[in-house]
Design an enzyme around this catalytic site. Structure first.
Site, PDB file in Angstrom:
ATOM      1  CB  CYS A   1     -13.484   4.763  18.009  1.00 25.48           C
ATOM      2  SG  CYS A   1     -12.344   3.956  16.878  1.00 25.48           S
TER       3      CYS A   1
ATOM      4  NE  ARG B   1      -2.850  -3.575   6.553  1.00 25.66           N
ATOM      5  CZ  ARG B   1      -2.336  -3.684   7.777  1.00 25.66           C
ATOM      6  NH1 ARG B   1      -1.023  -3.826   7.932  1.00 25.66           N
ATOM      7  NH2 ARG B   1      -3.121  -3.674   8.833  1.00 25.66           N
ATOM      8  N   GLY B   2      -1.553  -2.996  -0.450  1.00 19.69           N
ATOM      9  CA  GLY B   2      -0.565  -3.207  -1.500  1.00 19.69           C
ATOM     10  C   GLY B   2      -0.944  -4.369  -2.387  1.00 19.69           C
TER      11      GLY B   2
END
Length: 305
Positions: A87, A227-228
């Site tokens: 970024c 994730r999860g």
């Protein structure tokens, strides 16, 4: 619709020994940590004691840093700049060739995927700027006792610099830490961890092919898509225990992949009810095919199935 605040970024002018280096777009928090992390990542300091003082003027947006050693700006800027994929169009003075000269990381610590997923969830719940705005990156270190430290910024590279800077200031041992990040693990991100000596890096998203190749070369473990109940092990340094896929079960775990992203079927093991539904659907479809084939052999016109 839930309304969230906007993430903030500020132009911060970095000065070293009175010399203006550049203006960076940063979130105006934990700036002293960022200074230590950035200077270390760029090879301008080797330890916390190399920094004499850090003064931030909120009025002018200037970070004035005094180093104990003399600083030669001509030598620094004579090196080729490498614009990062992060970024804010970041820049580093390290190339892939430079990073390959780093020392190989040595650590005998090991972690289970279940443990990393648990800490990733804890990390997410302890990211106040993200929870407030939905538009921030974060970086987290898991300490030897299981506690975590989190730093956030508008840029993922800045967040990693902040958390590494915190570790440097606290004189933490890098080989006993795990780095978690919300951002993609690119070669620049990998180089920051490698230079400090962190042996395990985890992310909620992917790692690039170049980062994985570099991680293998430097003996660093990289785990993506935390994730999860999902995870993807990209490397094989032996520090990750895959307890999500017990022996004899469905071995759909995406392991040792050099590519930047796993296929959907390889990122999770379906729950039992999903397996049963898929099995039942396959039987129904097979039955339809059998009936259609029998009708076709009799000279009839099969219906759509």
């Amino acid at each position: 619709m839930n309304k969230k605040g906007c993430p903030e970024e500020y132009p911060i002018n970095l000065k070293l020994n009175g010399y203006e280096i550049a203006v960076f777009q940063l979130t105006n928090q934990d700036l002293e940590d960022w200074v230590y992390g950035y200077l270390y990542s760029e090879g301008l300091i080797d330890r916390a004691e190399d920094v004499v003082s850090v003064h931030f003027s909120e009025k002018t947006g200037t970070l004035d840093v005094t180093l104990c050693n003399s600083f030669d700006p001509e030598q620094m800027f004579s090196k080729k700049k490498h614009y990062t994929a992060g970024c804010g169009r970041g820049v580093t003075f390290f190339s892939m060739t430079d990073v390959k000269k780093f020392n190989r990381v040595d650590s005998d610590e090991s972690y289970s995927l279940t443990y990393l997923l648990k800490k990733r969830a804890e990390f997410a719940q302890n990211s106040p700027l993200y929870l407030e705005t939905g538009g921030m990156h974060g970086a987290c270190i898991i300490l030897e006792d299981g506690s975590i430290e989190v730093r956030e910024d508008i840029g993922r590279h800045n967040a990693v610099d902040k958390i590494i800077g915190h570790a440097i200031r606290k004189r933490l041992h890098p080989d006993r830490l795990v780095l978690l990040t919300t951002g993609r693990v690119s070669y620049e991100m990998l180089s920051k961890a490698a230079k400090f000596g962190i042996a395990v890096i985890g992310s909620r998203t992917a790692a690039t092919k170049q980062a994985v190749q570099l991680a293998r070369f430097l003996n660093i473990e990289v785990v993506g898509y935390l994730r999860g109940k999902m995870a993807s092990i990209y490397t094989s340094a032996g520090r990750i225990n895959d307890d999500l896929n017990p022996p004899g079960g469905y071995n759909l775990h995406f392991e040792y992949c050099p590519a930047p992203a796993p296929s959907p079927s390889s990122r999770f093991v379906p729950p039992d009810e999903v397996k049963e539904r898929l099995h039942r659907s396959a039987l129904q479809r097979l039955s339809g095919l059998t009936k259609a084939l029998a009708l076709f052999l009799k000279g009839g016109k099969p219906s759509k199935y």
